[in-house]
Write a protein that holds these residues in place. Structure first.
Motif, PDB file in Angstrom:
ATOM      1  N   MET A  59      12.084 -15.313 -11.821  1.00 34.86           N
ATOM      2  CA  MET A  59      13.637 -14.843 -10.752  1.00 34.86           C
ATOM      3  C   MET A  59      13.167 -14.817  -9.318  1.00 34.86           C
ATOM      4  N   GLY A  60      11.895 -15.094  -8.838  1.00 29.93           N
ATOM      5  CA  GLY A  60      11.408 -15.515  -7.807  1.00 29.93           C
ATOM      6  C   GLY A  60      11.775 -14.041  -6.559  1.00 29.93           C
ATOM      7  N   ILE A  61      11.503 -13.063  -7.734  1.00 30.00           N
ATOM      8  CA  ILE A  61      11.514 -11.784  -7.533  1.00 30.00           C
ATOM      9  C   ILE A  61      10.063 -10.957  -7.029  1.00 30.00           C
ATOM     10  N   LEU A  62       8.875 -10.914  -7.534  1.00 28.47           N
ATOM     11  CA  LEU A  62       7.694 -10.844  -7.982  1.00 28.47           C
ATOM     12  C   LEU A  62       6.707 -12.673  -7.409  1.00 28.47           C
ATOM     13  N   GLU A  63       5.733 -11.814  -7.012  1.00 27.94           N
ATOM     14  CA  GLU A  63       4.931 -13.072  -6.868  1.00 27.94           C
ATOM     15  C   GLU A  63       3.794 -11.948  -7.127  1.00 27.94           C
ATOM     16  N   ARG A  64       2.392 -13.118  -7.379  1.00 27.29           N
ATOM     17  CA  ARG A  64       1.095 -13.265  -7.948  1.00 27.29           C
ATOM     18  C   ARG A  64       0.256 -13.170  -7.174  1.00 27.29           C
ATOM     19  N   ARG A  65      -0.963 -13.071  -6.501  1.00 29.45           N
ATOM     20  CA  ARG A  65      -1.808 -13.114  -6.277  1.00 29.45           C
ATOM     21  C   ARG A  65      -3.311 -12.498  -6.687  1.00 29.45           C
ATOM     22  N   ASP A 121      -6.903 -10.477  -7.013  1.00 36.43           N
ATOM     23  CA  ASP A 121      -7.540 -10.293  -6.022  1.00 36.43           C
ATOM     24  C   ASP A 121      -8.556 -10.528  -4.907  1.00 36.43           C
ATOM     25  N   GLU A 122      -8.863 -10.324  -4.166  1.00 34.79           N
ATOM     26  CA  GLU A 122     -10.295 -10.495  -3.286  1.00 34.79           C
ATOM     27  C   GLU A 122     -11.389 -10.099  -3.916  1.00 34.79           C
ATOM     28  N   THR A 123     -10.976  -8.617  -4.345  1.00 30.24           N
ATOM     29  CA  THR A 123     -12.205  -8.474  -4.552  1.00 30.24           C
ATOM     30  C   THR A 123     -12.828  -8.451  -6.387  1.00 30.24           C
ATOM     31  N   ASP A 124     -11.581  -9.045  -7.034  1.00 22.81           N
ATOM     32  CA  ASP A 124     -11.829  -9.349  -9.083  1.00 22.81           C
ATOM     33  C   ASP A 124     -11.116 -10.188  -9.151  1.00 22.81           C
ATOM     34  N   ARG A 125     -10.903 -11.668  -8.947  1.00 23.36           N
ATOM     35  CA  ARG A 125     -11.072 -12.591  -9.223  1.00 23.36           C
ATOM     36  C   ARG A 125     -10.056 -12.926 -10.157  1.00 23.36           C
ATOM     37  N   ARG A 126     -10.287 -12.128 -11.582  1.00 21.96           N
ATOM     38  CA  ARG A 126      -9.948 -12.587 -12.916  1.00 21.96           C
ATOM     39  C   ARG A 126      -8.712 -11.692 -12.342  1.00 21.96           C
ATOM     40  N   ARG A 127      -8.569 -10.505 -11.899  1.00 22.36           N
ATOM     41  CA  ARG A 127      -7.451  -9.464 -11.632  1.00 22.36           C
ATOM     42  C   ARG A 127      -6.375  -9.802 -10.919  1.00 22.36           C
ATOM     43  N   ARG A 128      -5.180 -10.075 -11.017  1.00 24.73           N
ATOM     44  CA  ARG A 128      -3.532  -9.941 -10.354  1.00 24.73           C
ATOM     45  C   ARG A 128      -3.322  -9.584  -9.368  1.00 24.73           C
ATOM     46  N   ILE A 129      -3.311  -9.183  -8.466  1.00 27.37           N
ATOM     47  CA  ILE A 129      -1.811  -7.949  -7.692  1.00 27.37           C
ATOM     48  C   ILE A 129      -0.939  -8.773  -7.507  1.00 27.37           C
ATOM     49  N   ILE A 130       0.190  -7.922  -8.590  1.00 26.46           N
ATOM     50  CA  ILE A 130       1.723  -7.845  -8.030  1.00 26.46           C
ATOM     51  C   ILE A 130       2.248  -6.877  -6.746  1.00 26.46           C
ATOM     52  N   GLY A 131       2.990  -8.206  -6.158  1.00 24.42           N
ATOM     53  CA  GLY A 131       4.346  -7.462  -4.830  1.00 24.42           C
ATOM     54  C   GLY A 131       5.087  -8.334  -5.358  1.00 24.42           C
ATOM     55  N   ILE A 132       6.077  -7.707  -4.345  1.00 22.62           N
ATOM     56  CA  ILE A 132       7.738  -8.145  -4.158  1.00 22.62           C
ATOM     57  C   ILE A 132       7.643  -9.196  -3.305  1.00 22.62           C
ATOM     58  N   ALA A 133       8.330 -10.052  -3.868  1.00 18.84           N
ATOM     59  CA  ALA A 133       8.660 -11.896  -2.705  1.00 18.84           C
ATOM     60  C   ALA A 133       8.568 -11.329  -1.336  1.00 18.84           C
ATOM     61  N   ALA A 134       8.631 -11.889  -0.413  1.00 22.42           N
ATOM     62  CA  ALA A 134       8.540 -11.065   1.286  1.00 22.42           C
ATOM     63  C   ALA A 134      10.076 -11.484   1.258  1.00 22.42           C
ATOM     64  N   GLU A 135      10.333 -12.781   0.406  1.00 23.70           N
ATOM     65  CA  GLU A 135      11.606 -13.330   0.611  1.00 23.70           C
ATOM     66  C   GLU A 135      13.233 -12.456   0.276  1.00 23.70           C
ATOM     67  N   ARG A 136      12.334 -11.359  -0.525  1.00 23.90           N
ATOM     68  CA  ARG A 136      13.540 -10.866  -1.466  1.00 23.90           C
ATOM     69  C   ARG A 136      13.350  -8.980  -1.489  1.00 23.90           C
ATOM     70  N   LEU A 137      12.056  -9.117  -0.609  1.00 27.09           N
ATOM     71  CA  LEU A 137      12.088  -7.456  -0.665  1.00 27.09           C
ATOM     72  C   LEU A 137      13.101  -6.721   0.443  1.00 27.09           C
ATOM     73  N   PRO A 138      13.424  -7.578   1.478  1.00 23.89           N
ATOM     74  CA  PRO A 138      14.485  -7.288   2.477  1.00 23.89           C
ATOM     75  C   PRO A 138      15.498  -6.267   1.835  1.00 23.89           C
ATOM     76  N   ALA A 139      15.983  -7.006   0.499  1.00 25.95           N
ATOM     77  CA  ALA A 139      16.759  -7.004  -0.618  1.00 25.95           C
ATOM     78  C   ALA A 139      16.806  -5.952  -1.034  1.00 25.95           C
ATOM     79  N   ILE A 140      16.156  -5.846  -1.886  1.00 25.43           N
ATOM     80  CA  ILE A 140      15.008  -4.241  -2.954  1.00 25.43           C
ATOM     81  C   ILE A 140      14.929  -3.529  -2.488  1.00 25.43           C
ATOM     82  N   ARG A 141      13.749  -3.292  -0.656  1.00 20.63           N
ATOM     83  CA  ARG A 141      15.172  -2.472   0.429  1.00 20.63           C
ATOM     84  C   ARG A 141      16.048  -1.172   0.239  1.00 20.63           C
ATOM     85  N   ASP A 142      16.502  -2.322   0.629  1.00 24.78           N
ATOM     86  CA  ASP A 142      18.534  -1.847   1.499  1.00 24.78           C
ATOM     87  C   ASP A 142      18.653  -1.657  -0.043  1.00 24.78           C
ATOM     88  N   TRP A 143      18.624  -1.416  -1.528  1.00 25.17           N
ATOM     89  CA  TRP A 143      18.823  -1.434  -2.355  1.00 25.17           C
ATOM     90  C   TRP A 143      18.681   0.164  -2.898  1.00 25.17           C
TER      91      TRP A 143
END
Length: 150
Positions: free
Chosen positions: A80-86, A88-110
């Motif tokens: 849906m474009g709400i989350l981003e996966r990147r 992990d710089e310390t362990d390339r097998r791991r993925r770090i999940i975060g809220i997509a920057a463009e969706r963050l303001p709306a999710i924060r306000d909500w």
């Protein structure tokens, strides 16, 4: 203030529908209305909003579900474009999940006002009182769902 158990039950029977009604009236931001977001998605998003990006296993532990379940939710929200996966710089097998920057303001306000309301309500309590409050809500949920342990 309620004195005995029945007085407390009466007070809660009045309070709970009002609380649920108010929460249901919180409008979903316009840019998120077209997405099929369910309560399970909101719990995941709230955790990421409160604590920032984290690994799948950390999210699973916080949500008290299996990592495979969290991976499915992350897949839904990523498509849906709400989350981003990147990586992990310390362990390339791991993925770090975060809220997509463009969706963050709306999710924060909500979602942030709900967290702020809980903070305001819980702040005057001692850590033991907060634990008892959360434990009481968990016991209520278990009793209503028929999962309570005797």
């Amino acid at each position: 203030m309620p004195g005995d158990v029945d007085d407390a039950v009466r007070a809660l029977l009045l309070l709970m529908p009002r609380m649920v009604g108010r929460v249901k009236k919180i409008p979903v931001p316009e840019e998120l209305r077209s997405f099929p977001l369910a309560p399970r998605h909101l719990s995941l998003l709230s955790n990421l909003l409160l604590d920032g990006p984290m690994a799948v296993n950390e999210l699973a532990a916080r949500l008290e579900v299996a990592p495979t379940t969290v991976s499915l939710l992350i897949g839904d929200l990523s498509r849906m474009g709400i989350l981003e996966r990147r990586e992990d710089e310390t362990d390339r097998r791991r993925r770090i999940i975060g809220i997509a920057a463009e969706r963050l303001p709306a999710i924060r306000d909500w979602l942030a006002p709900g967290a702020a309301a809980w903070r305001k309500a819980l702040a005057p309590l001692t850590p033991d009182q907060r634990r008892m409050f959360v434990d009481t809500l968990l016991a209520y949920e278990a009793a209503v769902s028929g999962e309570e342990q005797d």
